[in-house]
Design a protein around this motif. Sequence first.
Motif, PDB file in Angstrom:
ATOM      1  N   ASN A  12       0.761  -1.253   0.141  1.00  9.98           N
ATOM      2  CA  ASN A  12      -0.264  -0.008   0.061  1.00  9.98           C
ATOM      3  C   ASN A  12       0.889   1.346   0.048  1.00  9.98           C
ATOM      4  N   ALA A  13       1.839   1.338   0.980  1.00 15.25           N
ATOM      5  CA  ALA A  13       2.869   2.555   0.796  1.00 15.25           C
ATOM      6  C   ALA A  13       3.595   2.536  -0.278  1.00 15.25           C
ATOM      7  N   CYS A  14       4.045   1.486  -0.801  1.00 16.25           N
ATOM      8  CA  CYS A  14       4.881   1.524  -2.110  1.00 16.25           C
ATOM      9  C   CYS A  14       3.870   2.082  -3.208  1.00 16.25           C
ATOM     10  N   PHE A  15       2.592   1.593  -3.482  1.00 11.75           N
ATOM     11  CA  PHE A  15       1.837   2.188  -4.343  1.00 11.75           C
ATOM     12  C   PHE A  15       1.357   3.439  -4.293  1.00 11.75           C
ATOM     13  N   LYS A  16       1.250   4.064  -3.068  1.00 10.48           N
ATOM     14  CA  LYS A  16       1.145   5.465  -2.786  1.00 10.48           C
ATOM     15  C   LYS A  16       2.404   6.285  -3.257  1.00 10.48           C
ATOM     16  N   SER A  17       3.498   5.893  -3.055  1.00  8.16           N
ATOM     17  CA  SER A  17       4.714   6.414  -3.151  1.00  8.16           C
ATOM     18  C   SER A  17       4.679   6.617  -4.851  1.00  8.16           C
ATOM     19  N   ILE A  18       4.519   5.397  -5.394  1.00  9.07           N
ATOM     20  CA  ILE A  18       4.596   5.487  -6.941  1.00  9.07           C
ATOM     21  C   ILE A  18       3.753   6.450  -7.566  1.00  9.07           C
ATOM     22  N   SER A  24       2.943  13.948  -9.159  1.00  6.36           N
ATOM     23  CA  SER A  24       3.745  15.164  -9.049  1.00  6.36           C
ATOM     24  C   SER A  24       4.667  15.313 -10.191  1.00  6.36           C
ATOM     25  N   ASN A  25       5.088  14.515 -11.077  1.00  8.67           N
ATOM     26  CA  ASN A  25       6.232  14.531 -11.798  1.00  8.67           C
ATOM     27  C   ASN A  25       5.758  14.209 -13.459  1.00  8.67           C
ATOM     28  N   SER A  26       4.458  14.128 -13.589  1.00 14.61           N
ATOM     29  CA  SER A  26       4.189  13.374 -14.948  1.00 14.61           C
ATOM     30  C   SER A  26       3.487  14.556 -15.739  1.00 14.61           C
ATOM     31  N   ASN A  27       3.225  14.215 -16.788  1.00 17.21           N
ATOM     32  CA  ASN A  27       2.438  15.189 -17.516  1.00 17.21           C
ATOM     33  C   ASN A  27       0.824  15.004 -17.686  1.00 17.21           C
ATOM     34  N   THR A  28       0.336  14.279 -16.964  1.00 16.98           N
ATOM     35  CA  THR A  28      -1.117  14.161 -16.646  1.00 16.98           C
ATOM     36  C   THR A  28      -1.430  14.088 -15.153  1.00 16.98           C
ATOM     37  N   SER A  29      -2.623  14.702 -14.616  1.00 21.04           N
ATOM     38  CA  SER A  29      -2.887  14.841 -13.168  1.00 21.04           C
ATOM     39  C   SER A  29      -4.190  13.796 -12.988  1.00 21.04           C
ATOM     40  N   ARG A  30      -4.677  13.202 -14.153  1.00 19.62           N
ATOM     41  CA  ARG A  30      -5.882  12.545 -13.678  1.00 19.62           C
ATOM     42  C   ARG A  30      -5.552  11.145 -13.184  1.00 19.62           C
ATOM     43  N   ALA A  31      -6.261  10.906 -11.867  1.00 22.33           N
ATOM     44  CA  ALA A  31      -5.818   9.661 -11.196  1.00 22.33           C
ATOM     45  C   ALA A  31      -5.851   8.350 -12.114  1.00 22.33           C
ATOM     46  N   GLU A  32      -7.274   8.274 -12.940  1.00 18.97           N
ATOM     47  CA  GLU A  32      -7.390   7.093 -13.588  1.00 18.97           C
ATOM     48  C   GLU A  32      -6.218   6.952 -14.739  1.00 18.97           C
ATOM     49  N   ARG A  33      -5.933   7.998 -15.315  1.00 17.70           N
ATOM     50  CA  ARG A  33      -4.880   7.637 -16.299  1.00 17.70           C
ATOM     51  C   ARG A  33      -3.517   7.218 -15.634  1.00 17.70           C
ATOM     52  N   ILE A  34      -3.136   7.774 -14.433  1.00 13.37           N
ATOM     53  CA  ILE A  34      -2.139   7.129 -13.733  1.00 13.37           C
ATOM     54  C   ILE A  34      -2.194   5.955 -13.425  1.00 13.37           C
ATOM     55  N   VAL A  35      -3.140   5.381 -12.712  1.00 12.92           N
ATOM     56  CA  VAL A  35      -3.490   3.995 -12.353  1.00 12.92           C
ATOM     57  C   VAL A  35      -3.391   3.098 -13.700  1.00 12.92           C
ATOM     58  N   SER A  36      -3.909   3.456 -14.689  1.00 11.76           N
ATOM     59  CA  SER A  36      -4.257   2.641 -15.967  1.00 11.76           C
ATOM     60  C   SER A  36      -2.464   2.436 -16.275  1.00 11.76           C
ATOM     61  N   ASP A  37      -1.706   3.453 -16.123  1.00 14.07           N
ATOM     62  CA  ASP A  37      -0.295   3.506 -16.591  1.00 14.07           C
ATOM     63  C   ASP A  37       0.415   2.532 -15.710  1.00 14.07           C
ATOM     64  N   THR A  39      -0.978  -0.128 -13.925  1.00 12.99           N
ATOM     65  CA  THR A  39      -1.358  -1.308 -14.223  1.00 12.99           C
ATOM     66  C   THR A  39      -0.539  -1.899 -15.446  1.00 12.99           C
ATOM     67  N   LYS A  40      -0.298  -1.206 -16.422  1.00 14.67           N
ATOM     68  CA  LYS A  40       0.192  -1.460 -17.621  1.00 14.67           C
ATOM     69  C   LYS A  40       1.517  -1.740 -17.232  1.00 14.67           C
ATOM     70  N   ILE A  41       2.325  -0.858 -16.642  1.00 17.38           N
ATOM     71  CA  ILE A  41       3.668  -1.389 -16.202  1.00 17.38           C
ATOM     72  C   ILE A  41       3.881  -2.508 -15.378  1.00 17.38           C
ATOM     73  N   LEU A  42       2.943  -2.724 -14.627  1.00 18.35           N
ATOM     74  CA  LEU A  42       3.104  -3.814 -13.884  1.00 18.35           C
ATOM     75  C   LEU A  42       3.008  -5.250 -14.492  1.00 18.35           C
ATOM     76  N   LEU A  43       2.025  -5.115 -15.485  1.00 17.54           N
ATOM     77  CA  LEU A  43       1.801  -6.238 -16.498  1.00 17.54           C
ATOM     78  C   LEU A  43       3.091  -6.494 -17.522  1.00 17.54           C
ATOM     79  N   CYS A  44       3.606  -5.201 -17.624  1.00 17.71           N
ATOM     80  CA  CYS A  44       5.102  -5.357 -18.561  1.00 17.71           C
ATOM     81  C   CYS A  44       6.048  -6.083 -17.667  1.00 17.71           C
ATOM     82  N   LYS A  45       6.196  -5.808 -16.438  1.00 12.68           N
ATOM     83  CA  LYS A  45       6.991  -6.391 -15.749  1.00 12.68           C
ATOM     84  C   LYS A  45       6.705  -7.712 -15.457  1.00 12.68           C
TER      85      LYS A  45
END
Length: 86
Positions: A12-18, A24-37, A39-45
């Motif tokens: 939980n703390a790790c997810f919140k940190s990510i 704070s540092n991306s080109n998007t501020s929409r929560a659902e877009r960040i969570v979607s990305d 998710t995709k990154i975790l599937l890629c890993k």
Amino acid sequence: MKNDVQLSFDYNACFKSIYYQLYSNSNTSRAERIVSDITKILLCKLIAEQEGIKNIKDYSGDQWLSILKQKYPQSCEQFEDFSLSN
């Protein structure tokens, strides 16, 4: 006697940190877009680990999306491009 060491990890703390780092540092501020990305990154890993890929940076975002769609076609129909920059 064998000592069983149980490691704990605060996912939980790790997810919140990510999430907050990306927010704070991306080109998007929409929560659902960040969570979607995330998710995709975790599937890629996960795919990289299953396939023995050592460095996920060897593939572009478009290549990973193609791999995701091939590996999980029923789940990835809605996948669109990553909203985060590299």
